[in-house]
Design a protein around this motif. Structure first.
Motif, short mmCIF file in Angstrom:
data_model
loop_
_atom_site.label_atom_id
_atom_site.label_comp_id
_atom_site.label_asym_id
_atom_site.label_seq_id
_atom_site.Cartn_x
_atom_site.Cartn_y
_atom_site.Cartn_z
N GLY A 1 0.83 -1.20 0.00
CA GLY A 1 0.00 0.00 0.00
C GLY A 1 0.86 1.25 0.00
N ASN B 1 0.14 5.43 0.51
CA ASN B 1 -0.75 6.56 0.76
C ASN B 1 -2.21 6.11 0.73
OD1 ASN B 1 -0.03 9.05 1.66
ND2 ASN B 1 -0.47 10.08 -0.26
N ARG B 2 -2.48 5.01 1.41
CA ARG B 2 -3.82 4.43 1.57
C ARG B 2 -4.41 3.87 0.28
NH1 ARG B 2 -3.13 8.33 5.26
NH2 ARG B 2 -3.67 7.86 7.41
N GLN B 3 -3.55 3.62 -0.72
CA GLN B 3 -3.99 2.97 -1.95
C GLN B 3 -3.39 1.57 -2.01
OE1 GLN B 3 -3.59 5.24 -5.61
NE2 GLN B 3 -3.40 7.12 -4.42
N GLU B 4 -4.19 0.60 -2.36
CA GLU B 4 -3.71 -0.78 -2.49
C GLU B 4 -2.73 -0.86 -3.66
OE1 GLU B 4 -5.47 -5.17 -3.51
OE2 GLU B 4 -6.76 -3.75 -2.46
N ILE B 5 -1.63 -1.57 -3.44
CA ILE B 5 -0.60 -1.73 -4.48
C ILE B 5 -0.43 -3.21 -4.76
CG2 ILE B 5 1.82 -1.37 -5.06
CD1 ILE B 5 0.15 1.26 -4.81
N ASN B 6 -0.73 -3.61 -6.00
CA ASN B 6 -0.55 -4.99 -6.43
C ASN B 6 0.57 -5.14 -7.45
OD1 ASN B 6 -2.63 -6.43 -4.96
ND2 ASN B 6 -4.05 -5.18 -6.13
N GLN C 1 0.62 0.35 -10.42
CA GLN C 1 -0.16 0.99 -9.35
C GLN C 1 0.73 1.80 -8.43
OE1 GLN C 1 -2.16 -2.40 -7.63
NE2 GLN C 1 -3.97 -2.09 -8.91
N ALA D 1 0.42 5.83 -7.74
CA ALA D 1 0.24 6.32 -6.36
C ALA D 1 1.31 7.34 -6.00
CB ALA D 1 0.25 5.15 -5.39
N GLN E 1 0.55 10.68 -7.64
CA GLN E 1 -0.59 11.36 -7.03
C GLN E 1 -0.28 11.92 -5.64
OE1 GLN E 1 -3.72 8.45 -6.99
NE2 GLN E 1 -3.85 8.36 -9.21
N ALA E 2 0.74 11.41 -5.00
CA ALA E 2 1.02 11.78 -3.61
C ALA E 2 1.69 13.15 -3.50
CB ALA E 2 1.92 10.72 -2.97
N GLN F 1 2.63 -0.92 8.96
CA GLN F 1 2.34 0.41 8.42
C GLN F 1 3.50 1.33 8.77
OE1 GLN F 1 -0.76 1.13 6.83
NE2 GLN F 1 0.21 3.00 6.20
#
Length: 102
Positions: A52, A54-59, A63, A67, A70-71, A89
Motif C-alpha cells: 500500500g 498513501n492508503r492505496q492498495e498496491i498490487n 499501481q 500512487a 498522485q502523492a 504500516q
C-alpha cells in the motif's frame, strides 16, 4: 524499476513468495536497497513487499507509480509493507520520497 535507491519488481515467482513469506503473487518486491544513496534505507529493506502507498492498495509496479505521482511527497506518506510474515504500516517523513522518473 529503480526508485529512490530501491530496486523493485512485481512479485511474481514462487521463490519470491517463499523469500518474503507472501501468501500470493501480489505487491511490489524490494529486491535491493542502495544504502549510501537511499533516504528510505531506514524504513524499507530488501525482501519487503510494498502492499500500500498513501492508503492505496498496491498490487504491481504500475499501481505504485500512479500512487507516487498522485502523492504530495512534501508531507508524510503512509506505506504498507509485508515484512517478517506480517503487515506493517510505515510513516515516511515528507521530502524523503522522490517522484518516479517515468
Amino acid at each position: 524499476m529503480e526508485w529512490s535507491g530501491l530496486s523493485l519488481k512485481n512479485l511474481k515467482t514462487l521463490g519470491e513468495r517463499s523469500a518474503t513469506g507472501m501468501d500470493s503473487e501480489r505487491g511490489v518486491y524490494v529486491i535491493s536497497v542502495r544504502v549510501m544513496s537511499n533516504p528510505l534505507r531506514d524504513y524499507i529493506y530488501a525482501n519487503d513487499v510494498i502492499l500500500g502507498f498513501n492508503r492505496q492498495e498496491i498490487n504491481n509496479l504500475t499501481q505504485l507509480k500512479a500512487a507516487i505521482r498522485q502523492a504530495d511527497t512534501n508531507k508524510p506518506v503512509q506505506i504498507l509493507i509485508f515484512r517478517n510474515q506480517k503487515k506493517m504500516q510505515l510513516t515516511i517523513p515528507g521530502n524523503i520520497i522522490k517522484p518516479t522518473t517515468d
